[in-house]
Write a protein that holds these residues in place. Structure first.
Motif, PDB file in Angstrom:
ATOM      1  N   LEU A  35      54.047  37.967 -44.221  1.00  0.00           N
ATOM      2  CA  LEU A  35      53.333  37.984 -42.943  1.00  0.00           C
ATOM      3  C   LEU A  35      54.157  38.713 -41.899  1.00  0.00           C
ATOM      4  O   LEU A  35      55.388  38.741 -41.960  1.00  0.00           O
ATOM      5  CB  LEU A  35      53.072  36.547 -42.478  1.00  0.00           C
ATOM      6  N   SER A  36      53.463  39.267 -40.917  1.00  0.00           N
ATOM      7  CA  SER A  36      54.161  39.914 -39.813  1.00  0.00           C
ATOM      8  C   SER A  36      54.974  38.873 -39.044  1.00  0.00           C
ATOM      9  O   SER A  36      54.622  37.688 -39.039  1.00  0.00           O
ATOM     10  CB  SER A  36      53.144  40.578 -38.882  1.00  0.00           C
ATOM     11  N   PRO A  37      56.077  39.284 -38.412  1.00  0.00           N
ATOM     12  CA  PRO A  37      56.854  38.349 -37.599  1.00  0.00           C
ATOM     13  C   PRO A  37      56.019  37.816 -36.434  1.00  0.00           C
ATOM     14  O   PRO A  37      55.079  38.476 -35.976  1.00  0.00           O
ATOM     15  CB  PRO A  37      58.015  39.203 -37.073  1.00  0.00           C
ATOM     16  N   GLU A  38      56.387  36.633 -35.959  1.00  0.00           N
ATOM     17  CA  GLU A  38      55.692  36.077 -34.794  1.00  0.00           C
ATOM     18  C   GLU A  38      55.913  36.954 -33.578  1.00  0.00           C
ATOM     19  O   GLU A  38      57.030  37.395 -33.310  1.00  0.00           O
ATOM     20  CB  GLU A  38      56.219  34.674 -34.474  1.00  0.00           C
ATOM     21  N   THR A  39      54.865  37.168 -32.842  1.00  0.00           N
ATOM     22  CA  THR A  39      54.995  37.847 -31.561  1.00  0.00           C
ATOM     23  C   THR A  39      55.418  36.809 -30.504  1.00  0.00           C
ATOM     24  O   THR A  39      55.316  35.596 -30.740  1.00  0.00           O
ATOM     25  CB  THR A  39      53.662  38.466 -31.129  1.00  0.00           C
ATOM     26  N   ALA A  40      55.835  37.277 -29.358  1.00  0.00           N
ATOM     27  CA  ALA A  40      56.193  36.371 -28.262  1.00  0.00           C
ATOM     28  C   ALA A  40      54.994  35.516 -27.875  1.00  0.00           C
ATOM     29  O   ALA A  40      55.128  34.321 -27.589  1.00  0.00           O
ATOM     30  CB  ALA A  40      56.697  37.170 -27.065  1.00  0.00           C
ATOM     31  N   LEU A  41      53.806  36.108 -27.906  1.00  0.00           N
ATOM     32  CA  LEU A  41      52.593  35.366 -27.557  1.00  0.00           C
ATOM     33  C   LEU A  41      52.372  34.220 -28.537  1.00  0.00           C
ATOM     34  O   LEU A  41      52.087  33.090 -28.135  1.00  0.00           O
ATOM     35  CB  LEU A  41      51.394  36.314 -27.555  1.00  0.00           C
ATOM     36  N   GLU A  42      52.515  34.501 -29.834  1.00  0.00           N
ATOM     37  CA  GLU A  42      52.310  33.454 -30.845  1.00  0.00           C
ATOM     38  C   GLU A  42      53.366  32.363 -30.714  1.00  0.00           C
ATOM     39  O   GLU A  42      53.041  31.169 -30.772  1.00  0.00           O
ATOM     40  CB  GLU A  42      52.334  34.049 -32.254  1.00  0.00           C
ATOM     41  N   THR A  43      54.602  32.738 -30.539  1.00  0.00           N
ATOM     42  CA  THR A  43      55.676  31.754 -30.410  1.00  0.00           C
ATOM     43  C   THR A  43      55.433  30.849 -29.214  1.00  0.00           C
ATOM     44  O   THR A  43      55.577  29.618 -29.296  1.00  0.00           O
ATOM     45  CB  THR A  43      57.037  32.471 -30.264  1.00  0.00           C
ATOM     46  N   GLU A  44      55.016  31.427 -28.106  1.00  0.00           N
ATOM     47  CA  GLU A  44      54.753  30.635 -26.896  1.00  0.00           C
ATOM     48  C   GLU A  44      53.548  29.730 -27.089  1.00  0.00           C
ATOM     49  O   GLU A  44      53.565  28.558 -26.705  1.00  0.00           O
ATOM     50  CB  GLU A  44      54.542  31.587 -25.719  1.00  0.00           C
ATOM     51  N   LEU A  45      52.514  30.239 -27.721  1.00  0.00           N
ATOM     52  CA  LEU A  45      51.305  29.447 -27.975  1.00  0.00           C
ATOM     53  C   LEU A  45      51.621  28.261 -28.879  1.00  0.00           C
ATOM     54  O   LEU A  45      51.169  27.135 -28.634  1.00  0.00           O
ATOM     55  CB  LEU A  45      50.230  30.341 -28.595  1.00  0.00           C
ATOM     56  N   LYS A  46      52.417  28.490 -29.927  1.00  0.00           N
ATOM     57  CA  LYS A  46      52.794  27.406 -30.834  1.00  0.00           C
ATOM     58  C   LYS A  46      53.632  26.367 -30.107  1.00  0.00           C
ATOM     59  O   LYS A  46      53.446  25.167 -30.303  1.00  0.00           O
ATOM     60  CB  LYS A  46      53.534  27.968 -32.045  1.00  0.00           C
ATOM     61  N   ALA A  47      54.551  26.801 -29.284  1.00  0.00           N
ATOM     62  CA  ALA A  47      55.397  25.855 -28.550  1.00  0.00           C
ATOM     63  C   ALA A  47      54.570  25.022 -27.583  1.00  0.00           C
ATOM     64  O   ALA A  47      54.730  23.798 -27.498  1.00  0.00           O
ATOM     65  CB  ALA A  47      56.494  26.616 -27.798  1.00  0.00           C
ATOM     66  N   ARG A  48      53.677  25.661 -26.859  1.00  0.00           N
ATOM     67  CA  ARG A  48      52.857  24.973 -25.861  1.00  0.00           C
ATOM     68  C   ARG A  48      51.963  23.919 -26.502  1.00  0.00           C
ATOM     69  O   ARG A  48      51.686  22.884 -25.918  1.00  0.00           O
ATOM     70  CB  ARG A  48      52.011  25.991 -25.099  1.00  0.00           C
ATOM     71  N   ASN A  49      51.531  24.176 -27.751  1.00  0.00           N
ATOM     72  CA  ASN A  49      50.621  23.257 -28.435  1.00  0.00           C
ATOM     73  C   ASN A  49      51.329  22.412 -29.501  1.00  0.00           C
ATOM     74  O   ASN A  49      50.674  21.756 -30.291  1.00  0.00           O
ATOM     75  CB  ASN A  49      49.466  24.035 -29.049  1.00  0.00           C
ATOM     76  N   ARG A  50      52.650  22.458 -29.493  1.00  0.00           N
ATOM     77  CA  ARG A  50      53.461  21.665 -30.430  1.00  0.00           C
ATOM     78  C   ARG A  50      53.019  21.895 -31.874  1.00  0.00           C
ATOM     79  O   ARG A  50      52.792  20.944 -32.626  1.00  0.00           O
ATOM     80  CB  ARG A  50      53.416  20.187 -30.068  1.00  0.00           C
TER      81      ARG A  50
END
Ligand code: FES
Length: 74
Positions: A35-50
């Motif tokens: 899979l492609s590496p996580e983008t900053a947007l994905e990393t932030e979205l995952k963190a915000r939603n635990r």
């Protein structure tokens, strides 16, 4: 997300792939290196939603080779 939809698999979404809702998350069972590496947007979205590291936000992830995934609604 597009790969799943193009193969007729349902993907939960309320933002239509804009990287906002996180409902399109899928659990990666095998092939995470394909899979492609996580983008900053994905990393932030995952963190915000635990959302744990075993999940990826499918609308923000490109598939480059075989993977095995699951969701809670399949
Ligand atoms: S569809 Fe909403 S974040 Fe992916």
């Amino acid at each position: 997300m597009h790969a799943l939809l193009s193969h007729g698999l349902p993907v939960a979404s309320s933002c239509h792939g804009e990287g906002v809702c996180s409902k399109c998350r899928v659990r990666i069972l095998a092939g995470a290196d394909n899979l492609s590496p996580e983008t900053a947007l994905e990393t932030e979205l995952k963190a915000r939603n635990r959302i744990g590291p075993e999940f990826r936000i499918s609308c923000q992830t490109r598939v480059m080779n075989d993977i095995v995934i699951d969701t809670t609604y399949w």
